[in-house]
Design an enzyme around this catalytic site. Sequence first.
Site, PDB file in Angstrom:
ATOM      1  N   ARG A 237      38.458 -66.686  62.772  1.00 22.03           N
ATOM      2  CA  ARG A 237      38.164 -65.426  63.450  1.00 22.03           C
ATOM      3  C   ARG A 237      37.395 -65.724  64.729  1.00 22.03           C
ATOM      4  O   ARG A 237      36.504 -66.573  64.753  1.00 22.03           O
ATOM      5  CB  ARG A 237      37.348 -64.492  62.539  1.00 22.03           C
ATOM      6  CG  ARG A 237      38.153 -63.892  61.386  1.00 22.03           C
ATOM      7  CD  ARG A 237      39.162 -62.872  61.922  1.00 22.03           C
ATOM      8  NE  ARG A 237      40.016 -62.309  60.874  1.00 22.03           N
ATOM      9  CZ  ARG A 237      41.217 -62.761  60.547  1.00 22.03           C
ATOM     10  NH1 ARG A 237      41.680 -63.840  61.154  1.00 22.03           N
ATOM     11  NH2 ARG A 237      41.940 -62.177  59.631  1.00 22.03           N
ATOM     12  N   HIS A 289      46.780 -66.731  68.753  1.00 21.01           N
ATOM     13  CA  HIS A 289      46.619 -66.201  67.389  1.00 21.01           C
ATOM     14  C   HIS A 289      47.923 -66.363  66.600  1.00 21.01           C
ATOM     15  O   HIS A 289      48.479 -65.402  66.048  1.00 21.01           O
ATOM     16  CB  HIS A 289      46.212 -64.726  67.426  1.00 21.01           C
ATOM     17  CG  HIS A 289      45.511 -64.283  66.173  1.00 21.01           C
ATOM     18  ND1 HIS A 289      44.497 -63.356  66.166  1.00 21.01           N
ATOM     19  CD2 HIS A 289      45.677 -64.632  64.869  1.00 21.01           C
ATOM     20  CE1 HIS A 289      44.067 -63.149  64.928  1.00 21.01           C
ATOM     21  NE2 HIS A 289      44.784 -63.924  64.130  1.00 21.01           N
TER      22      HIS A 289
END
Length: 325
Positions: A237, A289
């Site tokens: 994250r 991502h």
Amino acid sequence: MIVTQSRNHACGGEMKIVVHIDNARQWQEALSQALPQATVLTSEAQTDERKGADYLAVWKAPAHLLEEQTHLKGIINLGAGVDYLLSTPGLPSDVPIVKLRDAGMGELMADYALYGVLHFYRSMDRYAAQQAGACWQPHEVVEKADWPVGVLGLGAIGAYVASALQQAGFPVLGWSRSPKAVKGVECLHGDEGLDTLLPRVKSLITILPDTAATRHLLDARRLAQLPKGASVINPGRGSLIDEQALLDALGHEETPGHLRGALLDVFHEEPLPAEHPLWQHPRVVVTPHMAAPTPLNEAIDQVISYLHDFEAGETLPTVNSDQGY
């Protein structure tokens, strides 16, 4: 948290499921085939059609989709991270939430992590810099035994990654908030365990959830605890790392810093703004991502299993909104 819910009909009966994810049409088709008596809609259906759903199967659901539902029996988060869902306005507080646990993402994450470790272990970052200057200079290959790797986060995916790296021949130190055990991995926990781990690893991989306790876990003080020349790999994250502290620790092309480099897949703001200095930093590799997208086939099996358990009144491992995972 474990929740048991009583259900009124068997799985595959007259239930309504609304799906929200980028490839929602594929999910709709797969769930409809597996549950032929169920009504499976995407979030693109008309509002009146969507209302009265029994279940939402979602990834980054918009607030209105949550707010319009009044009879939900469960929400299935189509990914391992629940931070976005838990922060979405309109999320009902009395509806159990389950999330995908591995569902094929572990192998993909392990591939990314292993690539990141090898990138620095085999000096691929140095060779890329040398190529720009037409410099032919081989670098010594050290023993894997002399390249300890740290894995922060030993949930289903983190444990898979730690095991894969250990099987690849690297000594692995794992860390979690509470005690965990992974075969072949030296497992540490708590603040003291983190302080013990950081000075010992040459590559650090972060696979933790986004919670109040993990935000900026790697700040300037903790990044400074890593050995000089260590590398950071973050497919977890974006909130886990203080980005400015990381930039400071990396230094500049003319004045290298404490850290050798970073491979980053997640960021505070996504997409990463074009003007962000991480894009142009010579010792940073940016990926969009993509480390562990949700594999449809494996995930569908887990979603169907969840639906069976919900309908049968079985116990499910639900998300604890206070803990954030």
